[in-house]
Every structure is written in structure tokens, then in C-alpha cells.
Design a protein around this motif. Structure first.
Motif, PDB file in Angstrom:
ATOM      1  N   HIS A   1      47.914  39.831  26.642  1.00 26.70           N
ATOM      2  CA  HIS A   1      47.613  40.924  27.568  1.00 26.70           C
ATOM      3  C   HIS A   1      46.256  40.656  28.195  1.00 26.70           C
ATOM      4  N   SER A   2      46.105  41.159  29.416  1.00 25.24           N
ATOM      5  CA  SER A   2      44.869  40.928  30.156  1.00 25.24           C
ATOM      6  C   SER A   2      44.723  41.965  31.254  1.00 25.24           C
ATOM      7  N   LEU A   3      43.515  41.987  31.811  1.00 19.16           N
ATOM      8  CA  LEU A   3      43.238  42.739  33.029  1.00 19.16           C
ATOM      9  C   LEU A   3      43.093  41.704  34.127  1.00 19.16           C
ATOM     10  N   ASN A   4      43.873  41.849  35.189  1.00 19.80           N
ATOM     11  CA  ASN A   4      43.908  40.841  36.247  1.00 19.80           C
ATOM     12  C   ASN A   4      43.435  41.438  37.568  1.00 19.80           C
ATOM     13  N   HIS A   5      42.566  40.705  38.233  1.00 19.05           N
ATOM     14  CA  HIS A   5      42.041  41.142  39.523  1.00 19.05           C
ATOM     15  C   HIS A   5      42.735  40.350  40.617  1.00 19.05           C
ATOM     16  N   VAL A   6      43.260  41.065  41.598  1.00 20.08           N
ATOM     17  CA  VAL A   6      43.914  40.400  42.729  1.00 20.08           C
ATOM     18  C   VAL A   6      43.250  40.845  44.021  1.00 20.08           C
ATOM     19  N   LYS A   7      43.133  39.902  44.931  1.00 21.86           N
ATOM     20  CA  LYS A   7      42.636  40.167  46.281  1.00 21.86           C
ATOM     21  C   LYS A   7      43.544  39.373  47.208  1.00 21.86           C
ATOM     22  N   LEU A   8      44.375  40.112  47.948  1.00 22.25           N
ATOM     23  CA  LEU A   8      45.437  39.505  48.745  1.00 22.25           C
ATOM     24  C   LEU A   8      45.257  39.872  50.203  1.00 22.25           C
ATOM     25  N   THR A   9      45.559  38.932  51.080  1.00 19.30           N
ATOM     26  CA  THR A   9      45.366  39.156  52.510  1.00 19.30           C
ATOM     27  C   THR A   9      46.680  39.001  53.260  1.00 19.30           C
ATOM     28  N   GLN A  10      47.012  40.027  54.044  1.00 21.13           N
ATOM     29  CA  GLN A  10      48.205  39.983  54.883  1.00 21.13           C
ATOM     30  C   GLN A  10      47.902  39.214  56.157  1.00 21.13           C
ATOM     31  N   ALA A  11      48.944  38.842  56.887  1.00 20.61           N
ATOM     32  CA  ALA A  11      48.777  38.115  58.155  1.00 20.61           C
ATOM     33  C   ALA A  11      47.913  38.908  59.127  1.00 20.61           C
ATOM     34  N   SER A  12      47.993  40.239  59.065  1.00 20.45           N
ATOM     35  CA  SER A  12      47.206  41.105  59.960  1.00 20.45           C
ATOM     36  C   SER A  12      45.718  41.085  59.630  1.00 20.45           C
TER      37      SER A  12
ATOM     38  N   GLN B   1      44.600  42.539  56.864  1.00 16.59           N
ATOM     39  CA  GLN B   1      44.386  43.625  55.905  1.00 16.59           C
ATOM     40  C   GLN B   1      44.313  43.050  54.493  1.00 16.59           C
ATOM     41  N   VAL B   2      43.296  43.477  53.759  1.00 19.45           N
ATOM     42  CA  VAL B   2      43.082  42.987  52.397  1.00 19.45           C
ATOM     43  C   VAL B   2      43.470  44.066  51.395  1.00 19.45           C
ATOM     44  N   THR B   3      44.230  43.671  50.390  1.00 23.01           N
ATOM     45  CA  THR B   3      44.568  44.537  49.271  1.00 23.01           C
ATOM     46  C   THR B   3      43.843  43.992  48.054  1.00 23.01           C
ATOM     47  N   GLU B   4      43.042  44.845  47.423  1.00 23.11           N
ATOM     48  CA  GLU B   4      42.281  44.415  46.254  1.00 23.11           C
ATOM     49  C   GLU B   4      42.438  45.459  45.151  1.00 23.11           C
ATOM     50  N   LEU B   5      42.828  45.029  43.965  1.00 25.09           N
ATOM     51  CA  LEU B   5      43.011  45.953  42.862  1.00 25.09           C
ATOM     52  C   LEU B   5      43.028  45.218  41.530  1.00 25.09           C
ATOM     53  N   TRP B   6      42.937  46.006  40.466  1.00 28.24           N
ATOM     54  CA  TRP B   6      43.050  45.504  39.104  1.00 28.24           C
ATOM     55  C   TRP B   6      44.422  45.878  38.567  1.00 28.24           C
ATOM     56  N   LEU B   7      45.043  44.934  37.873  1.00 27.64           N
ATOM     57  CA  LEU B   7      46.356  45.120  37.254  1.00 27.64           C
ATOM     58  C   LEU B   7      46.223  44.977  35.749  1.00 27.64           C
TER      59      LEU B   7
ATOM     60  N   GLY C   1      51.287  62.203  41.110  1.00 21.39           N
ATOM     61  CA  GLY C   1      52.356  61.220  41.295  1.00 21.39           C
ATOM     62  C   GLY C   1      51.947  60.014  42.114  1.00 21.39           C
ATOM     63  N   GLN C   2      50.718  59.527  41.874  1.00 20.23           N
ATOM     64  CA  GLN C   2      50.223  58.401  42.659  1.00 20.23           C
ATOM     65  C   GLN C   2      49.613  57.337  41.755  1.00 20.23           C
ATOM     66  N   ALA C   3      49.712  56.113  42.211  1.00 19.37           N
ATOM     67  CA  ALA C   3      49.031  55.025  41.528  1.00 19.37           C
ATOM     68  C   ALA C   3      47.521  55.181  41.710  1.00 19.37           C
ATOM     69  N   VAL C   4      46.767  54.772  40.702  1.00 19.73           N
ATOM     70  CA  VAL C   4      45.309  54.798  40.782  1.00 19.73           C
ATOM     71  C   VAL C   4      44.858  53.340  40.934  1.00 19.73           C
ATOM     72  N   LEU C   5      44.378  53.016  42.125  1.00 17.31           N
ATOM     73  CA  LEU C   5      44.093  51.627  42.453  1.00 17.31           C
ATOM     74  C   LEU C   5      42.613  51.297  42.521  1.00 17.31           C
ATOM     75  N   ASN C   6      41.750  52.270  42.264  1.00 17.16           N
ATOM     76  CA  ASN C   6      40.321  52.021  42.433  1.00 17.16           C
ATOM     77  C   ASN C   6      39.565  51.865  41.114  1.00 17.16           C
ATOM     78  N   LEU C   7      40.259  51.765  39.996  1.00 16.17           N
ATOM     79  CA  LEU C   7      39.593  51.582  38.713  1.00 16.17           C
ATOM     80  C   LEU C   7      39.188  50.126  38.509  1.00 16.17           C
ATOM     81  N   THR C   8      38.069  49.944  37.835  1.00 14.96           N
ATOM     82  CA  THR C   8      37.608  48.603  37.483  1.00 14.96           C
ATOM     83  C   THR C   8      37.242  48.607  36.005  1.00 14.96           C
ATOM     84  N   PRO C   9      37.259  47.438  35.370  1.00 14.58           N
ATOM     85  CA  PRO C   9      36.895  47.402  33.941  1.00 14.58           C
ATOM     86  C   PRO C   9      35.422  47.720  33.730  1.00 14.58           C
TER      87      PRO C   9
END
Length: 145
Positions: A89-100, A102-108, A137-145
Motif C-alpha cells: 500500500h502507498s500514497l501516490n501523487h499524480v500530475k496529469l496533463t490533458q491535450a488542452s 488542463q492539469v489534474t493533480e491529486l493524491w491517491l 457525495g463528493q470526492a475529496v481531491l485536495n488532501l495531501t499527506p
């Protein structure tokens, strides 16, 4: 560190390198043919999907959506082995960029069960999630370790 733990950590490092390179065959080399996956995205309208073909499709869709840089980091990897089975098990950080652009950054949160098959450690089950605000009823995407 045991030999099994070192091998598994190496497999996870290989997975991260393959994800960053968007190397679908490299990514899939970690997963067993009969994997059961509870992934973060509700791929194919299901709560889970079974089989390496579906796992491959999910990663192909992710790579097609995020055509820019695909940054993936594993933090706090914990490996426990017992015979032919292992739990990670781990905490994983992703930073993904769409063609537009737009950057999606979150911890999983990632948990996986591996089995040694023909001498190779393969993921037979994985679960990827983010925390949820149950009241709204929403995901919480702004948490960090």
C-alpha cells in the motif's frame, strides 16, 4: 529487507517508469491475467473490472485522455510478504496533463495484493481510491499527506 520485498519494490519502480513513459506493455507487465481491479475511475460503468484486458483498456483510456506529461510518484510504499503472497500500500501523487493543457493533480491511495506466479510477482487485485465527503457525495481531491 527481504529478497521478496526488494523484488516487489523493483516491480513497483518499473510500473512507475512505464506509467511516466505511457508504455502500456510495461504497465501491464505488473498485472496478472485474472486481475480484479477496484480502480479510481468508473471505467466501463462498473464498480470493478476483471481481467487484464479490461485493466489494459482502462490505462489506454487514461493515456488517451491525458496526452501531455504523465507524472506519477509512489510515496510511503509498504510491502508485506508471506510465502507466495504480498500486500502493498502507498500514497501516490499524480500530475496529469490533458491535450488542452488542463492539469489534474491529486493524491491517491493504492493497495494491491501480489502473488508470485512462475517466479514473478504479479498484481492479482488492486484498489485505487480517494477520500470521500459522504455528507455531500463528493470526492475529496485536495488532501495531501
Amino acid at each position: 529487507m527481504t529478497e521478496a520485498e526488494a523484488l516487489i519494490r523493483g516491480r513497483v519502480e518499473d510500473l512507475v517508469a512505464a506509467l511516466r513513459a505511457k508504455d502500456i506493455d510495461g504497465v501491464m507487465s505488473l498485472f496478472a491475467p485474472n486481475i480484479v481491479s477496484f480502480d479510481i475511475a468508473p471505467q466501463f460503468g462498473a464498480l470493478r473490472y476483471v481481467g487484464a484486458d479490461n485493466k489494459r483498456r482502462a490505462w489506454q483510456e487514461a493515456f488517451a485522455t491525458f496526452t501531455g506529461p504523465f507524472d506519477y510518484e509512489v510515496h510511503e510504499l509498504n510491502v508485506t510478504t508471506e510465502g507466495e503472497l504480498a500486500l502493498v500500500h502507498s500514497l501516490n501523487h499524480v500530475k496529469l496533463t490533458q491535450a488542452s493543457g488542463q492539469v489534474t493533480e491529486l493524491w491517491l491511495r493504492w493497495t494491491a495484493c501480489l502473488r508470485r506466479m512462475d517466479g514473478v510477482w504479479l498484481v492479482v487485485h488492486d484498489h485505487v481510491s480517494v477520500p470521500a465527503d459522504l455528507e455531500h457525495g463528493q470526492a475529496v481531491l485536495n488532501l495531501t499527506p
